[in-house]
Every structure is written in C-alpha cells, then in structure tokens.
Design a protein around this motif. Structure first.
Motif, PDB file in Angstrom:
ATOM      1  N   LEU A 331      40.930  45.388  24.512  1.00  0.00           N
ATOM      2  CA  LEU A 331      41.416  44.622  25.671  1.00  0.00           C
ATOM      3  C   LEU A 331      42.150  45.535  26.643  1.00  0.00           C
ATOM      4  O   LEU A 331      41.959  45.454  27.863  1.00  0.00           O
ATOM      5  CB  LEU A 331      42.336  43.487  25.198  1.00  0.00           C
ATOM      6  CG  LEU A 331      42.983  42.657  26.303  1.00  0.00           C
ATOM      7  CD1 LEU A 331      41.937  41.859  27.089  1.00  0.00           C
ATOM      8  CD2 LEU A 331      44.049  41.710  25.734  1.00  0.00           C
ATOM      9  N   MET A 335      41.266  46.059  30.392  1.00  0.00           N
ATOM     10  CA  MET A 335      42.242  45.717  31.439  1.00  0.00           C
ATOM     11  C   MET A 335      42.749  46.958  32.162  1.00  0.00           C
ATOM     12  O   MET A 335      43.377  46.853  33.204  1.00  0.00           O
ATOM     13  CB  MET A 335      43.420  44.943  30.833  1.00  0.00           C
ATOM     14  CG  MET A 335      43.060  43.525  30.400  1.00  0.00           C
ATOM     15  SD  MET A 335      44.445  42.641  29.624  1.00  0.00           S
ATOM     16  CE  MET A 335      45.516  42.332  31.013  1.00  0.00           C
ATOM     17  N   ARG A 474      43.815  37.916  38.342  1.00  0.00           N
ATOM     18  CA  ARG A 474      43.587  37.502  36.969  1.00  0.00           C
ATOM     19  C   ARG A 474      42.606  38.469  36.339  1.00  0.00           C
ATOM     20  O   ARG A 474      41.501  38.665  36.875  1.00  0.00           O
ATOM     21  CB  ARG A 474      42.972  36.083  36.922  1.00  0.00           C
ATOM     22  CG  ARG A 474      43.914  34.931  37.152  1.00  0.00           C
ATOM     23  CD  ARG A 474      44.473  34.772  38.545  1.00  0.00           C
ATOM     24  NE  ARG A 474      43.478  34.794  39.603  1.00  0.00           N
ATOM     25  CZ  ARG A 474      43.762  34.884  40.889  1.00  0.00           C
ATOM     26  NH1 ARG A 474      45.010  34.980  41.306  1.00  0.00           N
ATOM     27  NH2 ARG A 474      42.795  34.903  41.798  1.00  0.00           N
ATOM     28  N   ILE A 475      43.010  39.067  35.239  1.00  0.00           N
ATOM     29  CA  ILE A 475      42.097  39.980  34.561  1.00  0.00           C
ATOM     30  C   ILE A 475      42.138  39.728  33.062  1.00  0.00           C
ATOM     31  O   ILE A 475      43.074  39.111  32.548  1.00  0.00           O
ATOM     32  CB  ILE A 475      42.424  41.464  34.840  1.00  0.00           C
ATOM     33  CG1 ILE A 475      43.877  41.766  34.447  1.00  0.00           C
ATOM     34  CG2 ILE A 475      42.169  41.793  36.301  1.00  0.00           C
ATOM     35  CD1 ILE A 475      44.222  43.238  34.579  1.00  0.00           C
ATOM     36  N   GLY A 476      41.134  40.223  32.378  1.00  0.00           N
ATOM     37  CA  GLY A 476      41.086  39.999  30.934  1.00  0.00           C
ATOM     38  C   GLY A 476      40.026  40.853  30.294  1.00  0.00           C
ATOM     39  O   GLY A 476      39.674  41.919  30.807  1.00  0.00           O
ATOM     40  N   ILE A 478      36.854  39.957  29.617  1.00  0.00           N
ATOM     41  CA  ILE A 478      35.468  39.759  30.056  1.00  0.00           C
ATOM     42  C   ILE A 478      35.119  40.862  31.054  1.00  0.00           C
ATOM     43  O   ILE A 478      35.986  41.321  31.799  1.00  0.00           O
ATOM     44  CB  ILE A 478      35.295  38.378  30.734  1.00  0.00           C
ATOM     45  CG1 ILE A 478      35.591  37.258  29.732  1.00  0.00           C
ATOM     46  CG2 ILE A 478      33.876  38.220  31.276  1.00  0.00           C
ATOM     47  CD1 ILE A 478      35.154  35.881  30.236  1.00  0.00           C
ATOM     48  N   VAL A 487      35.070  38.006  37.116  1.00  0.00           N
ATOM     49  CA  VAL A 487      34.158  37.925  35.973  1.00  0.00           C
ATOM     50  C   VAL A 487      32.744  38.213  36.453  1.00  0.00           C
ATOM     51  O   VAL A 487      32.292  37.677  37.470  1.00  0.00           O
ATOM     52  CB  VAL A 487      34.230  36.511  35.342  1.00  0.00           C
ATOM     53  CG1 VAL A 487      33.135  36.344  34.295  1.00  0.00           C
ATOM     54  CG2 VAL A 487      35.600  36.279  34.730  1.00  0.00           C
TER      55      VAL A 487
ATOM     56  N   TYR B  69      41.735  31.882  35.582  1.00  0.00           N
ATOM     57  CA  TYR B  69      40.901  32.351  36.695  1.00  0.00           C
ATOM     58  C   TYR B  69      40.958  31.395  37.888  1.00  0.00           C
ATOM     59  O   TYR B  69      40.643  31.791  39.007  1.00  0.00           O
ATOM     60  CB  TYR B  69      39.439  32.499  36.252  1.00  0.00           C
ATOM     61  CG  TYR B  69      39.203  33.633  35.282  1.00  0.00           C
ATOM     62  CD1 TYR B  69      39.521  34.944  35.641  1.00  0.00           C
ATOM     63  CD2 TYR B  69      38.661  33.408  34.027  1.00  0.00           C
ATOM     64  CE1 TYR B  69      39.303  35.993  34.762  1.00  0.00           C
ATOM     65  CE2 TYR B  69      38.435  34.447  33.146  1.00  0.00           C
ATOM     66  CZ  TYR B  69      38.762  35.744  33.512  1.00  0.00           C
ATOM     67  OH  TYR B  69      38.544  36.785  32.646  1.00  0.00           O
ATOM     68  N   GLY B  75      47.512  36.416  36.139  1.00  0.00           N
ATOM     69  CA  GLY B  75      46.924  35.827  34.944  1.00  0.00           C
ATOM     70  C   GLY B  75      46.283  36.852  34.029  1.00  0.00           C
ATOM     71  O   GLY B  75      45.818  37.905  34.464  1.00  0.00           O
ATOM     72  N   ILE B  76      46.313  36.547  32.750  1.00  0.00           N
ATOM     73  CA  ILE B  76      45.650  37.390  31.743  1.00  0.00           C
ATOM     74  C   ILE B  76      44.760  36.497  30.890  1.00  0.00           C
ATOM     75  O   ILE B  76      45.246  35.553  30.258  1.00  0.00           O
ATOM     76  CB  ILE B  76      46.670  38.100  30.818  1.00  0.00           C
ATOM     77  CG1 ILE B  76      47.656  38.942  31.621  1.00  0.00           C
ATOM     78  CG2 ILE B  76      45.935  38.965  29.793  1.00  0.00           C
ATOM     79  CD1 ILE B  76      48.793  39.515  30.774  1.00  0.00           C
ATOM     80  N   HIS B  77      43.489  36.793  30.898  1.00  0.00           N
ATOM     81  CA  HIS B  77      42.559  36.122  29.986  1.00  0.00           C
ATOM     82  C   HIS B  77      42.426  37.054  28.782  1.00  0.00           C
ATOM     83  O   HIS B  77      41.640  37.982  28.798  1.00  0.00           O
ATOM     84  CB  HIS B  77      41.224  35.921  30.701  1.00  0.00           C
ATOM     85  CG  HIS B  77      40.191  35.231  29.857  1.00  0.00           C
ATOM     86  ND1 HIS B  77      38.850  35.416  30.046  1.00  0.00           N
ATOM     87  CD2 HIS B  77      40.312  34.365  28.836  1.00  0.00           C
ATOM     88  CE1 HIS B  77      38.179  34.692  29.162  1.00  0.00           C
ATOM     89  NE2 HIS B  77      39.041  34.050  28.415  1.00  0.00           N
ATOM     90  N   SER B  78      43.247  36.836  27.769  1.00  0.00           N
ATOM     91  CA  SER B  78      43.345  37.834  26.694  1.00  0.00           C
ATOM     92  C   SER B  78      42.278  37.599  25.630  1.00  0.00           C
ATOM     93  O   SER B  78      41.166  37.216  25.953  1.00  0.00           O
ATOM     94  CB  SER B  78      44.761  37.871  26.122  1.00  0.00           C
ATOM     95  OG  SER B  78      44.989  36.789  25.237  1.00  0.00           O
TER      96      SER B  78
END
Lengths: 625, 346
Positions: A331, A335, A474-476, A478, A487, B69, B75-78
């Motif tokens: 992750l 990120m 917003r990050i993650g 994906i 995304v 999102y 934001g964090i999409h973990s």
C-alpha cells in the motif's frame, strides 16, 4: 592474545583479550557483560560484543538450554569482531562450561564457580563425572573459585537473606575479572549506587560481592598476575559505547530533526527489535509519538496514516513482523508515501531463532510483496552504523516518497562498539517542502491538484497533507491514473505506472554513495563482497590473509537496492568474487542475476556471526594457497 | 468526534453539499443502500460548519469502502480491514483533523476485527461508520460475520454454520465510548446519529443497517420497512422511558438477571420501564439493550445506545509529550547522544 611485556609484580600487558561470561539465564550474565563493556569502553579500549541468550526468559535452571553468555573483545587497537576464540571463559555452572567448552582453544583459561559443580547440576548438564576433577580439562588453565560461598560470606553482614545474597555472585565474578584485567572500579561502584540505590540491602550485597571478587583476585595465590589492555589509539574525538538498537533509535530522532518532521513510531513488541521502541518511548520531550500497536499490521498502518498526515512514519520489527506487514508495505509503495521499516533480522523461518542473528530476510525485503513492488533497501554494517543507515533510509524515503526497508540484525542490535560521535550540526538537511498549491492547469484556465504529477528528476509525487485548502485528494491501493491519481484500470496506464514506480527506485542509484573497495595494494585478484553485519568478520578475515602475505580486496554494501552505480564495474575488475552471508546465498543470487558474475558463496546459518577464521579459510581456498 | 479548530470562521462563506462532493462518478449498483448514506453524510457536512480540508475519510476494502472517492475531502482507500489502524495514525499525528472510518461488516468484523476493537478501547478520536449488509458484496455474495446462521450463499450452499456478531454488542464489549445504530431507510435519523457521533470526543461507532439489493435484498425489511417500523424499531431517547409500538404500547425493562426484555406497558406499568441513560459509565445496561436486536427479526433499538466521556487516546499522547517537554525541556540531539559514559580520544 599476544603477550607483549612482563615486569615482575606488575600487570602483564596484552594487546587484546576475548572474555566470555557464561551462566544460567537467571545468573545475570548479560548484566555483567554490559558492565564490563561499559567500563572498558570508558577506559578507552576498542571493543566489540556478542550477547547470546536463549529465547526462554527462564529456561530450566542448570540445563544447557538455559545457558546465557556474553562475549566481549577488548583491545588496544581497532578491532572489528567480538573475537573467534575466548581467551577466558567464566563458567558459573556445569551447563555453562559444557555449552561453551568447544569454542575454547588449548591454553584458554577457565574460571569455574566450583560451588555449582555438585552432583545435581553436573547431572543436569549431562556430565557423568566432574570435569574439574577428571582431567578432561587438562588442555586449559582451570581456576576453580567458590563464588557462591564467597559471595554469601561477603554479604553476611548486609542483611540479605542467603537465597537473595547468592544472586550477587555475578558481581563477585565481575569483581574478579575486573581485578584480572586491571579495570577501574569506580564506574561499577557508581552504577551499583544508581541502579540499586533504592534498596540498601541489594545495593550492599552487590557491592560487597564485587569487592570480594576483586580482593579475591588480589590476595588468592591462584593467579600469577593481573593483565592490562591499554587504551586503543582510535581516531580523535568524543566516544561512547552504543548498541545497534540504540543507534537505530538515535538515527530516527536525528532524521526527524533534520527532516523537520515529527516522528510517529508504531510497533508491536518483537525480539530483537523491541529495544528501539523502549528507547524512543523514553524521549517524548523530542515530540516523538510512540504507539504500541495491537499487532504488526496495525503498527505499519499507523505509520502509513501518520505519513499521509505529514509525519515521519516509522515501524520496526523482525522477520515474522515483516511477513505480516507485506500487504501494507505494498500500500505504501502504491500510495508513494515516505515510510521507514526497520527489520532487525533473526533466525527463521517462522518463529525460528528469536534471539539469534541471521541475514536471511534480504529476498523478503526485495521481493516479499505481491505485484511489482520495488523499494529501496539500506543495511547497517556495524552497531554504530545503524545510526547512519537509519538516517540514510529516512533521507531516501522522504526525498523519493517511498517506503524504505532498513536491514539490521540481532548481532548488530544487541552488540555494541565504541561510537565516535557524529557532528550533529553537520548532518544533512533532509527536509522537503509540503505541496501547498495546485499543480495542474486545465485547458479552461482553472487549476487543480493532481497527486500523481511527478518531479522530473526523482519521479517523486507531491506530498500534500490534510489541512491544506484546495488540495483535497483521495488515494489508496487501487491502481491510479498517471497524473490525476484517479482510480484507473486501463491496461496501458497500469504498465506505465508499474514502470514509473520501478524507475523511481532505480534512479536512487545515482543518489547514493559509490561502493568503496578495500584493496590496499590494488593487486588483489579476489574480491570479497558482503552486506550488513558480516563486515567485521570479513575485515578480520582479510587482515589475517594479508598478514600471511596474500592479497584480497573487500567491499561491504550498505545499499542493497538499488545497487550503487559502480558495483558492476568493480565486480568486473576481479578474477574471483566471494560472497559471505548468514543465509544460503541471497546477495550472491542478486549479484549473479544483475551482473552475470560467477560469485561464490560462503554461508552460515547457525544463529551466530561468522568467525574471522571461517572467512580466512575460505579466502585462502579461493586464493588457491 | 469533533475539534473546535475545525469550525469555520463565523464570517466564512457558507458551504453546500457540492463543496463536499468530488468529481468522481459514483459506481455502486443502482438501488444500493450506500447511496442514501453518502447523501446523508454530504448533506450533514455543511451543517456541521467544518472545512473539507480538515476532514479525512479512511476506508478499507468492500463496496462501502469506495466512499472516500466520492467525498471532496482528504481520503485514504486503504487495505482490507486496516482502516482503523491507518486512521489511528492520522488521528495520533494530527489531532486537529476530523477522522472518519468507512467500513463494512466483513471489513471491520472479520478481517479487521482486531483493529476495530483496539481503536474503540483506545478511544481514538474518530467516527466509524459500519455499513452492515450482512453479506460480502464486492466478492459477490458470500456470508459475512453478521449473516444469520443457516444462510445459504455461494460459499454456504448447505447453510452457514457461523454464529453472527452483534456489532453494537461487540463495540460495547470493546469499551467503546459511543455506540449507536441507524438505518439507510431514514436519512434524517442517519444525519442525526452521524451528527451526534461527530460531536463525540473519542471513538464513535455507528452501525448502519444497509440494504444490499443485489446479494442480500431486504435483509432488514423485517425491522426497517415503513409498515414494520412502529412495532420493530425501538427509538432510544436519553432520559425517557424506552417505549415503542404504534400506540407506544410496548416498552423495555430489565429483568432480575439484568437482561433487557420487551414488555407490554399496560401489563407492567410505565414505572417499570427502563429509562434510557446514554451516559451510564458502566456498559452493562447498554449491552443488555444491544442484545435486543436478535436475528432474524425482533424489535431493534435505534439511536444512541451509549455516549460517555473518557479522554481520547491522542489527547493523552499529546499530554505526555507536553509534560515531558515541561519537565526536561525540548529534546537536544547532541545532549542525547552524549548522555551516559563518554570519553575523549585526543
């Protein structure tokens, strides 16, 4: 141990000596070793230590499994290992003798606590006859000393109950050895006063035991004379003795300061990494936030959250913890946030050898994540270099916005050496500015923030932290679209992002120190390449080979991924390449794959560091002499 | 979960739902209950008078975890189950931020169960919205840790054997300081519960009954359908006797074992009813109330089960730093390195 001079009545001078204290895990051998080490360090000797203890806190008393030992090598010149063969073994019981006797050479001295050599203990250790009496130790110089009874006698006026008083026998041993090697006693008095000041009885018992041991050496006509080891001629400057884990903690504090970032350290207790958490937890006045997480995964999750929020996020663990953190490391790769993971390696697989050293996590650090997830790896070569390796790891993590793995190991973590203080005012400024403005201009003239726009040189993405108006993103984990960070599942975008992430790490090679080769005359045909903690044994092995009139070159890697740019050229200069590792050949495989070099291995996986003699023998074999 | 510093200036421009809505297309299945939760949160945000840049939404993996999102915030999409851990990092580093955790029944209670319970007991200042649809949606329909026993799914063709968690009971058992339940059929109720959760200082847990119309349609119809609510939803109001029913004819009392039970008010009299007290420090009564939500269908408490004061984790972290600095002064690297026995070589 070279005997240099002898004058009647005065101590005999030695240039170096290796002493091993061995006893039950409850006998306080680590404590005695630490005291002897600190005193010798302050006295000015160069030194190296090797603590070796069982995973069980209290293995059954008197058994081989319960033996704990501490080896210390002191010298009047610069030394690089804790020594191959103890000149003196202090054996507090039969099991300690049995577990360590094989490491001695004929002529080595043994001081045995004869009180403990009684039938029950002999039986527990597996001795059918008392080795102090059956002639089996004739090759050694054996000094039987009734340490327990002399300790009880010394402490009889302190008010300590016999059961408690006998526990001070480790201080008797320390006193005796302090006399034998002409160590100053004041630092020990001071330490006893500080440590046991709150309990008069314990304080008095330990002090009396120490003095009794010292006086015993002086007055008993058991020993011919005392020895002395003069201070070493080390480079000028101010020194202290330091373990690898303490140096790691200080490296993190220094990194936070030079990065102008608050430190957020989260970890789960694990041997042999816990001391980093203990050390950092003491220094809250530096603004360090430490969190003892509920598990290894949480620890790295907390560090990632802290990094997203603008802190220097750090977690440390050992091999089993790295396994658990693998997904979260991925992750952090995705990120592209700064993160430091310190892996204090120990014997594996699984629980393995929790208290013993090994270097078998290199491939785990390189490849232990699903998908293409490259990250930089920095290793420490000596206990004090854990400071530099950690600082360097932080520099890379921050500059390139990437997780970095710093590899140390149990030997470095618990071992210690004199540390010439770094000039803290000269430490590099490793700070980078947070992004505070939009970075993308739309065709209609409006501006916005794209989290995956990259620096042209480093390929690092902007670090914009919460609280910054207008840069919400917003990050993650994906896959993200190049630039916008939205995304994105497009085939070509995934390949582009995968290659960008790899290229970012590859470019770090141009930003790290080149490998230094130690090839005194420049004529060597054999190059020995190591990484991490094998440094000392390789250096010592090379010294021995050179002393025998042969040539050998050495190079010890600090950066393991990416490799320094000059490594390929260096490897090509030599006819033969030898790679010593405390694993079954991990760096050698990387070197072979990267440079098509016919690297040969020497491997050891016994939970112990290499002996310099082992390296020497392999070097001689490779030299065909 | 709130912090005074996040309140906008009095003269600031009034924000609208649009300010909290990102430019990303919402991609849940048509008819999913997640839409109404998102709307409730986006509509609530401007009313809270908070700044988008001070909000951080952290999620794990699952349908609901796409939520960040769609919010124009940080934001964090973990990764699966780890949102409470990542959110703890954000909160400990930056007590000035509002931290929200978006999770589901599988994410929070199965793969992430450990982080969930520990975030609650530490009382980290965050608002946890658990979208409970009693099914795994993203992986296309396996039973979840809140599914009823005997549930027939792709992974349990002969019926599931696992006894389910009651999320509110688990939260109370985990020493949570704020525990509430709401459902996706009542936006106003959701907004009110979310507002209370946001106001709470500490870990605030909200279970949302959320319909998955593709893999578990109607799972909560027995309690949340319009014609069932009067007799099945027990609206909790602090300081009032707990009553429900079309004519308020039912109530809740504690029996001799301390268990909550449904009674007829006519039979036992109003004086016998339990008066709801959110602030009772001891969790026993709140726990007893949480047990009323028995599967598959029974009268179910809605609203705030428990709201007590306990110092937040990060405020105590900060207090220790402040105390250490007052006691020893700010840290000095050279002094630290040179502490202990040192010697000079000339």
């Amino acid at each position: 141990m070279t005997e240099i001079s002898e004058t009647n009545g005065s101590p005999k001078s030695l240039d170096r000596v290796v002493i091993r204290f061995a006893g039950d895990s409850g006998d306080g051998m680590q404590l005695v070793g630490d005291r002897f080490t600190d005193v010798s360090a302050a006295f000015g000797n160069d030194l190296a230590t090797l603590p070796n203890y069982p995973a069980e806190i209290r293995a059954p008393a008197g058994t081989i499994a319960g033996v704990s030992s501490f080896q210390v090598h002191i010298a009047d010149y610069d030394i690089v290992t804790p020594g191959d063969i103890p000149n003196l073994l202090v054996a507090m019981n039969p099991a300690a003798l049995k577990a360590n006797i094989a490491d001695l050479a004929p002529g080595s001295a043994i001081i045995a606590n004869i009180d403990a050599f009684e039938p029950r203990n002999l039986d527990k250790a597996g001795y059918e006859a008392n080795p102090l009496e059956d002639g089996s130790l004739d090759a050694f110089r054996v000094y039987p000393v009734p340490m327990t009874s002399l300790t009880l006698e010394a402490a009889k006026d302190t008010g300590a109950k016999p059961r408690d008083a006998q526990r001070s026998k480790n201080f008797f041993a320390l006193g005796l050895i302090s006399w034998m090697y002409t160590r100053p006693v004041e630092p020990v008095y001071k330490w006893i006063a500080e440590r046991f000041g709150k309990s008069q009885i314990v304080h008095d018992a330990n002090l009396c035991a120490f003095k009794a041991g010292y006086h015993f050496g002086e007055t008993a006509e058991l020993f011919e004379h005392a020895y002395e080891v003069q201070p070493a001629k080390l480079p000028p400057g101010r020194y202290r003795n330091i373990t690898g884990n303490a140096a790691t903690a200080y490296g993190l504090i220094a990194a936070g300061q030079q990065a102008k970032l608050p430190l957020l350290y989260a970890s789960y207790p694990i041997t042999p990494a816990s001391d980093i958490l203990h050390e950092l937890s003491k220094h809250k006045n530096f603004g360090i936030r430490t969190v003892q997480a509920e598990d290894e995964i949480s620890a790295i999750g907390i560090a990632i959250g802290g990094a997203f929020a603008g802190h220097l996020g750090v977690t440390a663990t050992s091999g089993p913890g790295v396994d658990l953190k693998a997904e979260a490391l991925g992750l952090a790769v995705s990120m592209e946030l700064p993160l430091i993971l310190i892996d204090v390696q120990r014997g594996g697989p699984s629980t393995g050898l929790p208290t013993k050293t090994e270097q078998a996590d290199l491939m785990l650090a390189m490849y232990g994540r699903h998908g293409e997830a490259p990250l930089p790896i920095v290793s420490a070569r000596t206990p004090s270099e854990c400071f530099d390796a950690t600082f360097e790891g932080a520099r890379i993590a921050i500059k390139y916005r990437t997780p970095v793995i710093v590899l140390t190991d149990g030997y470095l973590a618990n071992g210690s050496e004199p540390w010439l203080f770094p000039d803290v005012d000269a430490l590099e400024d490793i700070s980078i500015p947070f992004t505070t403005e939009p970075n993308h201009l739309n065709p209609d003239g409006s501006v916005e923030f794209w989290p995956y726009v990259r620096d042209e040189v480093t390929l690092a993405r902007p670090w914009a932290i919460p609280g910054t108006p207008g840069l919400m993103h917003r990050i993650g984990g994906i896959e993200k679209e190049d630039g916008t960070g939205n995304v994105n599942y497009e085939p070509a975008n995934h390949e582009l992002m995968t290659r960008l992430r790899a290229e970012k790490i590859a470019r770090i090679a141009a930003d790290i120190a080149p490998v230094e080769v130690d090839d005194p005359d420049g004529n060597a045909r054999l190059l020995v390449v190591g990484w991490g903690s094998t440094h000392g044994a390789i250096q010592a092995g090379a010294r021995r080979v050179r002393a025998r009139g042969h040539e050998v070159a050495t190079a010890q890697l600090m950066h393991v991924n990416p490799f320094p740019l000059n490594l390929g050229e260096i490897l090509s200069r030599y006819d033969r390449v030898l790679v010593p590792e405390l694993n079954l050949g991990q760096l050698s495989r990387l070197l072979r794959a990267e440079y098509l070099v016919d690297a040969k291995s020497i491997n050891k996986v016994q939970g112990l560091p290499f002996l310099s003699a082992e390296i020497e023998a392999k070097m001689m074999e490779m030299l065909d002499v | 979960m709130s912090d005074a510093s996040n309140q906008s200036d009095a003269n600031a421009v009034t924000l609208t739902r649009k300010d909290f809505t990102s430019d990303q297309e919402v991609r849940w299945c048509p008819g999913c209950g997640d839409y109404s939760v998102l709307t409730a949160v986006q509509l609530l945000m401007p009313e809270l008078n908070i700044k988008p840049e001070n909000q951080v939404f952290v999620s794990g993996i699952g349908c609901a975890s796409r939520f960040p999102y769609y919010m124009n915030t940080y934001g964090i999409h973990s990764i699966h189950g780890r949102a409470p851990a990542v959110a703890t990092g954000v909160a400990v580093a930056r007590p000035d931020l509002d931290v929200w955790v978006i999770t589901g029944d599988g994410d929070a209670l199965s793969i992430g169960g450990n982080h969930f319970i520990h975030a609650l007991r530490r009382n980290v200042n965050m608002t946890i919205l658990l979208f409970n649809n009693q099914i795994y949606g993203l992986t296309k329909g396996q039973y979840s840790p809140t599914s009823e026993v005997g549930k027939v799914t792709k992974s349990s063709p002969f019926g599931s054997l696992d006894y389910p968690f009651n999320p509110c009971s688990l939260a109370i058992g985990s020493e949570a300081t704020f525990v509430a339940r709401t459902h996706d059929m009542d936006r106003k109720h959701m907004q009110e519960v979310f507002r209370r959760a946001h106001e709470h200082r500490g870990a605030a847990f909200v279970e949302i009954y959320q319909n998955c119309n593709v893999f578990n349609d109607g799972a909560f119809d027995g309690v949340t359908a319009k014609d069932k609510r009067a007799e099945m939803l027990i609206e909790l109001r602090h300081g009032e006797p707990i009553r429900f029913g079309a004519e308020n004819e039912f109530g809740v009392r504690l029996n001799q074992f301390g268990e909550a039970e449904i009674v007829s008010v006519a039979e036992v009299g109003e004086a016998a009813l339990l008066v709801h007290d959110e602030h009772r420090y001891d969790p026993s009564t709140a726990f007893a109330l949480s047990r009323l939500a028995e599967q598959p269908v029974s009268p179910t408490p809605m609203g705030v089960l428990r709201a007590i004061d306990r110092p937040t984790y990060e405020s105590q972290v900060q207090d220790q730093l402040t105390a250490a600095q007052e006691r020893r002064g700010p840290g000095h690297l050279r002094e630290l390195i040179e502490s202990g026995a040192v010697w000079d070589v000339v």
